[in-house]
Design a protein around this motif. Structure first.
Motif, PDB file in Angstrom:
ATOM      1  N   ASN A 124       0.768  -1.155   0.062  1.00 15.88           N
ATOM      2  CA  ASN A 124      -0.161  -0.124  -0.053  1.00 15.88           C
ATOM      3  C   ASN A 124       0.809   1.521   0.120  1.00 15.88           C
ATOM      4  N   GLU A 125       1.879   1.286   0.444  1.00 15.62           N
ATOM      5  CA  GLU A 125       2.648   2.401   0.737  1.00 15.62           C
ATOM      6  C   GLU A 125       3.656   2.533  -0.277  1.00 15.62           C
ATOM      7  N   ARG A 133       5.148   2.095  -4.397  1.00 14.72           N
ATOM      8  CA  ARG A 133       4.641   2.157  -5.682  1.00 14.72           C
ATOM      9  C   ARG A 133       4.576   0.715  -6.322  1.00 14.72           C
ATOM     10  N   ASN A 146       1.573   9.931  -4.231  1.00 13.26           N
ATOM     11  CA  ASN A 146       2.052   9.943  -2.867  1.00 13.26           C
ATOM     12  C   ASN A 146       2.707   8.605  -2.328  1.00 13.26           C
ATOM     13  N   LYS A 147       2.750   7.791  -3.294  1.00 13.17           N
ATOM     14  CA  LYS A 147       3.366   6.600  -3.056  1.00 13.17           C
ATOM     15  C   LYS A 147       4.703   6.498  -3.227  1.00 13.17           C
ATOM     16  N   GLU A 148       5.784   5.806  -2.162  1.00  9.53           N
ATOM     17  CA  GLU A 148       7.199   5.677  -2.330  1.00  9.53           C
ATOM     18  C   GLU A 148       7.556   4.953  -3.500  1.00  9.53           C
ATOM     19  N   HIS A 171      -0.150   0.307  -6.417  1.00  9.53           N
ATOM     20  CA  HIS A 171      -0.799   1.605  -6.404  1.00  9.53           C
ATOM     21  C   HIS A 171       0.033   2.587  -7.010  1.00  9.53           C
ATOM     22  N   HIS A 172      -0.363   3.441  -7.712  1.00  6.51           N
ATOM     23  CA  HIS A 172       0.446   4.355  -8.451  1.00  6.51           C
ATOM     24  C   HIS A 172       0.463   5.729  -8.328  1.00  6.51           C
ATOM     25  N   GLU A 173      -0.467   6.178  -7.233  1.00  4.65           N
ATOM     26  CA  GLU A 173      -0.665   7.445  -6.952  1.00  4.65           C
ATOM     27  C   GLU A 173       0.712   8.257  -6.566  1.00  4.65           C
TER      28      GLU A 173
END
Length: 303
Positions: free
Chosen positions: A265-266, A268, A275-277, A271-273
């Motif tokens: 979740n945190e 990338r 704010n992802k590391e 998820h590719h938002e």
């Protein structure tokens, strides 16, 4: 093995997926030694009419414009190793190259190598080549290329199917693990796991990243292995099946499930938002792949 190797005083070779220009040159010299073994496909014909007296490099180079377009070329348009460019300001540099084009070329050669015999033609002072249809040279080429990969510390392997695989240091994927996965009854999970392994072993800039994304998809699907239950209930049932007789080990497995979920979740991965590391080191991807598939492997053995 030389003295410094036997004595343990030679500096160890750094394992890498990066093919430098020097690596490229070393492997290229192996490849061109096998040109006569593929000349049946691009024959240079003897003026006396004999079918083949060597490789027509022009014809090969013309053909590979379409098959492997990113191979380096010299000023005459012939395929070659990366060319040296020198000037007083930058010193010795090399023309830009795509390292994966070299791997493509290795596969191309391996597929087309044929055994042959030669007979000397004294008038033109060259050899006539007759192809026997055997595959001994193909095996020799495979062994020589793999020896070069090993000597140079390159994490690639030309397998028995004559395709190049990407190797991972500390890889836990074994034939027994793959056999275990092939026995998984849930079709979606089985396919995700096999695809993740295939991608992980595929040469390419994004293979490590793409395989981690796929293995995390498999991890999330694993949590819903029991479709009659909610996701968290299904995951709890799975954790209990992994560690039925050890409350302490169960705590560790629960912690690992939570940690891997948090990583997915945190960072990338799935998820590719914005704010992802971002993960920038392929070694980190390889570590995460091994960590995730280790837990999945433990789980499917208990299903």
């Amino acid at each position: 093995m030389y003295y410094s190797e036997r004595s343990g005083i030679r500096k160890s070779i750094v394992k890498t997926h990066e093919i430098t220009a020097d690596h490229y040159s070393y492997i290229w010299k192996i490849c061109i030694r096998y040109y006569d073994s593929i000349a049946w496909k691009y024959p240079l014909r003897c003026p006396d009419g004999f079918p083949c007296c060597g490789l027509d490099l022009n014809s090969l180079s013309d053909d590979l414009v379409f098959d492997i377009p990113e191979l380096p070329r010299d000023e005459y348009g012939l395929i070659c190793q990366p060319q040296i460019k020198s000037n007083v300001f930058e010193g010795k540099t090399y023309q830009e190259y795509n390292q994966y084009a070299l791997l493509d070329f290795i596969e191309y050669l391996a597929e087309n190598i044929r055994d042959y015999t030669t007979s000397h033609h004294s008038f033109f002072q060259h050899e006539h080549i007759t192809y026997t249809g055997g595959k001994k040279l193909q095996l020799q080429f495979k062994e020589e290329i793999n020896a070069a990969f090993n000597r140079l510390g390159l994490l690639y392997h030309l397998n028995d199917a004559l395709t190049i695989e990407r190797l991972v240091e500390g890889d836990i994927v074994t034939s027994s693990l793959i056999e275990e996965i092939q026995c998984v009854q849930e079709n979606g999970l089985r396919q995700l796991l096999l695809e993740a392994i295939e991608i992980n072993h595929r040469p390419g800039k994004t293979s490590a990243r793409d395989s981690v994304e796929k293995i995390w998809d498999a991890f999330e699907r694993l949590k819903t292995i029991n479709p009659q239950l909610k996701k968290n209930e299904s995951a709890d049932l799975l954790i209990n099946s992994i560690s039925p007789n050890s409350p302490l080990f169960k705590q560790e497995i629960e912690k690992e499930f939570r940690t891997l979920t948090s990583i997915g979740n945190e960072f990338r991965i799935r998820h590719h938002e914005t704010n992802k590391e971002e993960i920038r080191d392929s070694n980190h991807y390889d570590y995460l792949f091994n960590r995730c598939i280790s837990l999945i492997y433990l789980a499917i053995k208990s299903i």
